[in-house]
Design a protein around this motif. Structure first.
Motif, PDB file in Angstrom:
ATOM      1  N   GLU A 501       0.837  -1.204   0.000  1.00 51.90           N
ATOM      2  CA  GLU A 501       0.000   0.000   0.000  1.00 51.90           C
ATOM      3  C   GLU A 501       0.875   1.257   0.000  1.00 51.90           C
ATOM      4  OE1 GLU A 501      -3.173   1.176  -0.443  1.00 51.90           O
ATOM      5  OE2 GLU A 501      -3.338  -0.965  -0.949  1.00 51.90           O
ATOM      6  N   GLU A 502       1.836   1.261   0.958  1.00 50.34           N
ATOM      7  CA  GLU A 502       2.701   2.421   1.121  1.00 50.34           C
ATOM      8  C   GLU A 502       3.468   2.756  -0.154  1.00 50.34           C
ATOM      9  OE1 GLU A 502       3.709   1.392   5.791  1.00 50.34           O
ATOM     10  OE2 GLU A 502       5.283   1.266   4.268  1.00 50.34           O
ATOM     11  N   ASN A 503       3.804   1.722  -0.918  1.00 51.12           N
ATOM     12  CA  ASN A 503       4.643   1.931  -2.095  1.00 51.12           C
ATOM     13  C   ASN A 503       3.884   1.778  -3.406  1.00 51.12           C
ATOM     14  OD1 ASN A 503       7.387   2.229  -0.798  1.00 51.12           O
ATOM     15  ND2 ASN A 503       6.729   0.263   0.056  1.00 51.12           N
ATOM     16  N   LYS A 504       2.589   1.878  -3.307  1.00 54.70           N
ATOM     17  CA  LYS A 504       1.717   1.610  -4.448  1.00 54.70           C
ATOM     18  C   LYS A 504       2.163   2.358  -5.697  1.00 54.70           C
ATOM     19  CE  LYS A 504      -2.499   3.014  -4.615  1.00 54.70           C
ATOM     20  NZ  LYS A 504      -3.650   3.559  -3.932  1.00 54.70           N
ATOM     21  N   ASP A 505       2.411   3.640  -5.581  1.00 58.47           N
ATOM     22  CA  ASP A 505       2.730   4.459  -6.754  1.00 58.47           C
ATOM     23  C   ASP A 505       4.087   4.102  -7.336  1.00 58.47           C
ATOM     24  OD1 ASP A 505       0.339   5.664  -6.373  1.00 58.47           O
ATOM     25  OD2 ASP A 505       1.171   7.323  -5.171  1.00 58.47           O
ATOM     26  N   LEU A 506       5.035   3.840  -6.442  1.00 62.48           N
ATOM     27  CA  LEU A 506       6.374   3.453  -6.905  1.00 62.48           C
ATOM     28  C   LEU A 506       6.307   2.156  -7.710  1.00 62.48           C
ATOM     29  CD1 LEU A 506       9.516   3.551  -6.890  1.00 62.48           C
ATOM     30  CD2 LEU A 506       9.433   2.358  -4.697  1.00 62.48           C
ATOM     31  N   LEU A 507       5.594   1.156  -7.142  1.00 62.60           N
ATOM     32  CA  LEU A 507       5.492  -0.139  -7.819  1.00 62.60           C
ATOM     33  C   LEU A 507       4.794   0.020  -9.169  1.00 62.60           C
ATOM     34  CD1 LEU A 507       4.515  -2.378  -4.745  1.00 62.60           C
ATOM     35  CD2 LEU A 507       6.772  -2.155  -5.811  1.00 62.60           C
ATOM     36  N   ALA A 508       3.777   0.848  -9.202  1.00 65.81           N
ATOM     37  CA  ALA A 508       3.049   1.066 -10.458  1.00 65.81           C
ATOM     38  C   ALA A 508       3.964   1.711 -11.497  1.00 65.81           C
ATOM     39  CB  ALA A 508       1.826   1.948 -10.205  1.00 65.81           C
ATOM     40  N   PHE A 509       4.789   2.647 -11.034  1.00 65.02           N
ATOM     41  CA  PHE A 509       5.697   3.329 -11.954  1.00 65.02           C
ATOM     42  C   PHE A 509       6.707   2.341 -12.557  1.00 65.02           C
ATOM     43  CE2 PHE A 509       9.586   5.478 -13.100  1.00 65.02           C
ATOM     44  CZ  PHE A 509       9.125   6.550 -13.853  1.00 65.02           C
ATOM     45  N   ILE A 510       7.267   1.480 -11.693  1.00 67.38           N
ATOM     46  CA  ILE A 510       8.241   0.492 -12.188  1.00 67.38           C
ATOM     47  C   ILE A 510       7.561  -0.463 -13.163  1.00 67.38           C
ATOM     48  CG2 ILE A 510       9.778  -1.411 -11.507  1.00 67.38           C
ATOM     49  CD1 ILE A 510      10.289   0.109  -8.902  1.00 67.38           C
ATOM     50  N   GLY A 511       6.340  -0.844 -12.831  1.00 66.95           N
ATOM     51  CA  GLY A 511       5.572  -1.717 -13.715  1.00 66.95           C
ATOM     52  C   GLY A 511       5.411  -1.098 -15.091  1.00 66.95           C
ATOM     53  N   GLU A 512       5.099   0.163 -15.088  1.00 69.23           N
ATOM     54  CA  GLU A 512       4.929   0.858 -16.377  1.00 69.23           C
ATOM     55  C   GLU A 512       6.247   0.930 -17.136  1.00 69.23           C
ATOM     56  OE1 GLU A 512       3.041   4.803 -16.335  1.00 69.23           O
ATOM     57  OE2 GLU A 512       1.550   3.792 -15.066  1.00 69.23           O
ATOM     58  N   GLU A 516       5.520  -4.636 -21.039  1.00 67.19           N
ATOM     59  CA  GLU A 516       5.049  -6.002 -21.282  1.00 67.19           C
ATOM     60  C   GLU A 516       5.916  -7.081 -20.625  1.00 67.19           C
ATOM     61  OE1 GLU A 516       3.415  -6.836 -25.120  1.00 67.19           O
ATOM     62  OE2 GLU A 516       1.949  -5.679 -23.950  1.00 67.19           O
ATOM     63  N   LYS A 517       7.106  -6.683 -20.244  1.00 65.78           N
ATOM     64  CA  LYS A 517       8.036  -7.691 -19.734  1.00 65.78           C
ATOM     65  C   LYS A 517       7.498  -8.414 -18.498  1.00 65.78           C
ATOM     66  CE  LYS A 517      11.977  -5.054 -21.346  1.00 65.78           C
ATOM     67  NZ  LYS A 517      12.779  -3.900 -20.919  1.00 65.78           N
ATOM     68  N   VAL A 518       6.787  -7.674 -17.689  1.00 68.59           N
ATOM     69  CA  VAL A 518       6.272  -8.304 -16.471  1.00 68.59           C
ATOM     70  C   VAL A 518       4.765  -8.113 -16.364  1.00 68.59           C
ATOM     71  CG1 VAL A 518       8.407  -8.033 -15.149  1.00 68.59           C
ATOM     72  CG2 VAL A 518       6.694  -6.214 -15.109  1.00 68.59           C
ATOM     73  N   SER A 519       4.141  -9.023 -15.620  1.00 66.21           N
ATOM     74  CA  SER A 519       2.707  -8.836 -15.416  1.00 66.21           C
ATOM     75  C   SER A 519       2.446  -8.194 -14.068  1.00 66.21           C
ATOM     76  CB  SER A 519       1.983 -10.169 -15.541  1.00 66.21           C
ATOM     77  OG  SER A 519       2.398 -11.027 -14.511  1.00 66.21           O
ATOM     78  N   GLY A 520       3.506  -8.004 -13.287  1.00 62.13           N
ATOM     79  CA  GLY A 520       3.307  -7.328 -12.016  1.00 62.13           C
ATOM     80  C   GLY A 520       4.628  -7.012 -11.335  1.00 62.13           C
ATOM     81  N   VAL A 521       4.574  -6.021 -10.436  1.00 63.18           N
ATOM     82  CA  VAL A 521       5.744  -5.700  -9.614  1.00 63.18           C
ATOM     83  C   VAL A 521       5.243  -5.653  -8.172  1.00 63.18           C
ATOM     84  CG1 VAL A 521       7.554  -4.008  -9.128  1.00 63.18           C
ATOM     85  CG2 VAL A 521       6.721  -4.297 -11.468  1.00 63.18           C
ATOM     86  N   THR A 522       5.893  -6.414  -7.282  1.00 68.51           N
ATOM     87  CA  THR A 522       5.398  -6.452  -5.901  1.00 68.51           C
ATOM     88  C   THR A 522       6.520  -6.303  -4.885  1.00 68.51           C
ATOM     89  OG1 THR A 522       5.715  -8.823  -5.670  1.00 68.51           O
ATOM     90  CG2 THR A 522       3.593  -8.114  -6.532  1.00 68.51           C
ATOM     91  N   VAL A 523       6.093  -6.055  -3.672  1.00 69.66           N
ATOM     92  CA  VAL A 523       7.016  -6.112  -2.546  1.00 69.66           C
ATOM     93  C   VAL A 523       7.095  -7.576  -2.147  1.00 69.66           C
ATOM     94  CG1 VAL A 523       7.299  -5.511  -0.128  1.00 69.66           C
ATOM     95  CG2 VAL A 523       6.481  -3.809  -1.748  1.00 69.66           C
ATOM     96  N   SER A 524       8.303  -8.092  -1.984  1.00 70.02           N
ATOM     97  CA  SER A 524       8.478  -9.533  -1.806  1.00 70.02           C
ATOM     98  C   SER A 524       8.348  -9.981  -0.367  1.00 70.02           C
ATOM     99  CB  SER A 524       9.847  -9.949  -2.325  1.00 70.02           C
ATOM    100  OG  SER A 524      10.007 -11.334  -2.169  1.00 70.02           O
ATOM    101  N   ALA A 525       7.801 -11.198  -0.206  1.00 70.56           N
ATOM    102  CA  ALA A 525       7.754 -11.793   1.125  1.00 70.56           C
ATOM    103  C   ALA A 525       8.754 -12.932   1.221  1.00 70.56           C
ATOM    104  CB  ALA A 525       6.355 -12.314   1.398  1.00 70.56           C
ATOM    105  N   ARG A 526       9.505 -13.175   0.135  1.00 69.86           N
ATOM    106  CA  ARG A 526      10.399 -14.330   0.202  1.00 69.86           C
ATOM    107  C   ARG A 526      11.880 -13.960   0.206  1.00 69.86           C
ATOM    108  NH1 ARG A 526       7.314 -17.370  -3.995  1.00 69.86           N
ATOM    109  NH2 ARG A 526       6.170 -15.542  -4.619  1.00 69.86           N
ATOM    110  N   LEU A 527      12.175 -12.683   0.068  1.00 72.07           N
ATOM    111  CA  LEU A 527      13.579 -12.297  -0.002  1.00 72.07           C
ATOM    112  C   LEU A 527      14.147 -11.948   1.364  1.00 72.07           C
ATOM    113  CD1 LEU A 527      13.452 -10.124  -3.242  1.00 72.07           C
ATOM    114  CD2 LEU A 527      14.559 -12.346  -2.964  1.00 72.07           C
TER     115      LEU A 527
END
Ligand code: ADP
Length: 621
Positions: A501-512, A516-527
């Protein structure tokens, strides 16, 4: 008459035979008798259906004569014989079909054939020869010269094949009164502690016949006396047979050099009565994982061979089994098509499969090390079985497959994995990697391992497909460490949600920026320590994409990739500040992170030149 050359690889094998690295030179007799018996089988089987062969079983025999003065041992059979072409074809090339591959394998392993006697008798070269069968050429272990006088059944002209070893061989027209083959070995002189002369002693030769060829179905006659009992080994009582009997029979009949990994011998009565004698080789034959390999059991009707490779008797996942089934209920004239639909045969196949499975389970339970060695040779085939059966073989195979456990650093069964699952773990985790060592380096495994979760390492192309087919084991679903949900606690889920939520805009910007290369950009729970990794959404994983795209197909598939960023990493803080100060640079960072994630996955970067330029631009700054 022109001297012919052996094919190159044949020369090398012949060289090996002559310089004999085998400690058991005596097996040459078994090999030649077995060839004679096969040649008679061929004719005998024809005589059953073809009236132009005027012979009955009693007419066939294998005769051995010894001539000490001439140092000659002669083996005569009245089987199908060979014409000129067959002599050239069969005896001019060693291990015919396998020869080229044999040389190839040797070269790949960087091995040359050892020239000197090896006491243990198991140098790698020898083991390899074993995989290809030595057959006729073993004659050169004890002979300085070998002649083969043969006349094919139904022809008048005989031919004489002759060779004194690597120099080559010759074939010329000759006289022979009747069809069949007469092989004469001119036995080597005694030297260096080797008493080759013993192969000219009746008591010794008679002992060898008893030892290796007792079960041969035709009389083996020496000095006017039949030396073999002619009772097929599998018809004898198990209590009368030793491991040596079985192993010798297996090696002689199936041309292997090594003892089988296991032997199954049983008789059943019921819907269909039959006796089966089954063996699992210790090593995969050189052509096992190729199209050339033909599975199947020999099928006998009351002691008479009616089919050499009855494929219907063996499921594909156990295609490595060699052996035979003998049933009094089968008719001699049964044709191939009829066999395919035969109910008796189906019933036999079912019980054969059960027996093999039970034996494998027993070995897994009681002889773990042996099972693991066996699994190295044939595990892949069983995994193919899990996959190709669309789940139908799951019950047979799911407890027989092994995967490498990262926590235990050894192969484990699903059962063993599940038994050790800690409280709260709901899934069976796996990771695809070339080796367990590489799997440990993958960022995707970090958090799970920190949490004490074991992960199975999948190293073979078929592995993930097989697990997808299986879906679950004991109610526990399989989960890729690079797939969607890796079993977070509610708390963890909440924390991740907040950070997204906090980084919503940042993640959206990176996604853009990545388009097409990715279908999503997220904050990871596995790293954990790593900044970035790539995961996939949906059924198709990145690993499966790799495998499928190696196959020839018009349309390449593409997994739905998700770029996961580690919000706790310093790089993430840098991204956040660039989002405010320099969005052009943020775009460069986004592409770099994506390329790094690709590299970590073992995938090529989309545009290596741009990647390099981006890095340079940062280095200059
Ligand atoms: P293998 O028996 O494993 O095929 P060998 O080198 O022992 O290999 O023999 C090669 C081939 O030569 C056989 O497959 C067979 O066709 C032929 N052959 C060998 N011995 C005989 C024989 N006594 N009578 C007829 N054909 C024979």
């Amino acid at each position: 008459m022109a001297k012919r050359q052996f094919k190159t690889e044949s020369r090398r094998i012949l060289d090996l035979m002559i310089n004999s690295v085998y400690t058991h030179k005596e097996i040459f007799l078994r090999e030649l008798i077995s060839n004679a018996s096969d040649a008679i089988d061929k004719l005998y089987f024809r005589s059953l259906t073809d009236d132009s062969v005027p012979l009955t079983k009693d007419d066939y025999r294998i005769e051995i004569t010894l001539d000490k003065d001439a140092r000659a041992l002669k083996i005569t059979d009245n089987g199908c014989g060979m014409d000129e072409d067959a002599l050239n074809e069969n005896l001019g090339v060693i291990a015919h079909s396998g020869t080229a591959e044999f040389g190839e394998t040797l070269r790949e392993r960087g091995e040359s054939l050892p020239a000197e006697e090896n006491q243990a008798g198991d140098t790698p070269g020898v083991r390899l020869v074993g995989q290809f069968g030595v057959g006729f050429y073993s004659a050169f272990m004890v002979s300085k010269k070998v002649t083969v006088l043969s006349r094919a059944f139904g022809t008048e002209q005989a031919y004489l094949w002759e060779s004194a070893g690597v120099e080559g061989y010759s074939v010329r027209a000759a006289e022979k009164a009747s069809h069949g083959t007469e092989i004469t070995l001119y036995i080597k002189d005694d030297a260096d502690g080797e008493r080759y002369g013993e192969f000219l002693e009746p008591y010794r030769v008679s002992g060898l016949i008893k030892k290796y060829s007792d079960y041969i179905r035709y009389p083996i006659v020496l000095d006017g006396e039949t030396k073999n009992s002619m009772i097929p080994l599998w018809r004898k009582n198990r209590s009368e047979l030793s491991a040596d009997d079985y192993n010798g029979f297996y090696k002689g009949k199936f041309g292997d050099y090594e003892d089988p990994a296991f032997t199954i011998h049983y008789s059943t009565e019921g819907a269909v009565s039959y006796t089966a004698l089954l063996f699992a080789p210790s090593q995969a034959p050189y052509n096992y994982y190729t199209r050339d390999y033909e599975k199947g059991l020999q099928l006998y009707a009351n002691g008479v061979l009616i089919m050499d490779k009855c494929a219907d008797l063996l499921p594909d996942h156990f295609s490595f089994i060699r052996g035979l089934a003998d049933s009094p209920d089968l008719s001699l004239n049964i044709s191939r098509e009829m066999l395919q639909h035969d109910r008796q045969l189906k019933a036999m196949a079912k019980s054969v499969e059960k027996k093999i499975r039970a034996e494998l389970e027993r070995m897994l339970e009681n002889e773990r090390e042996k099972y693991e060695a066996f699994y190295k040779a044939f595990g892949l085939q069983m995994k193919y079985g899990l996959y190709s059966g669309f789940g139908t073989n799951a019950d047979t195979l799911k407890d027989l497959v092994l995967f490498h456990s990262l926590a235990e650093d050894r192969p484990v069964t699903f059962k063993e994995y599940v038994e050790k699952m800690p409280e709260g773990q709901e899934h069976i985790y796996y990771v695809c990697a070339e080796t367990p060592a590489k799997a440990l380096l993958l960022p995707q495994t970090e958090r799970l391992r920190e949490k004490g979760r074991d992960i199975l390492c999948l190293t073979e192309d078929v592995d993930e497909f097989a697990l997808k087919m299986l879906r679950e084991y004991d109610g526990k679903e399989f989960r890729s460490v690079s797939g969607g949900d890796v079993g977070l606690t509610d708390e963890e889920k909440e924390a991740q949600k907040t950070r997204s939520e906090e980084n919503k805009d940042l993640l959206a910007f990176i996604g853009e920026a990545l388009g097409e290369k990715v279908s999503g950009v997220t904050v990871s729970a596995r790293l954990g320590r790593h900044a970035v990794c790539l995961t996939s959404e949906g059924e198709l994983s990145i690993e499966m994409e790799k495998v499928l795209n190696q196959m020839p197909a018009e349309h390449k598939v593409k997994a739905r990739r998700v770029l996961e960023l580690n919000a706790g990493h310093a790089v993430f803080a840098a991204l956040r500040s660039l989002f405010v100060t320099d969005r052009d640079r943020l775009r460069v960072y986004a592409n770099l992170l994506y390329s790094q994630a690709l590299l970590i996955e073992g995938l090529p970067v989309d545009d290596p030149v741009a990647f390099s330029e981006d890095i340079c631009s940062l280095m200059k700054a």
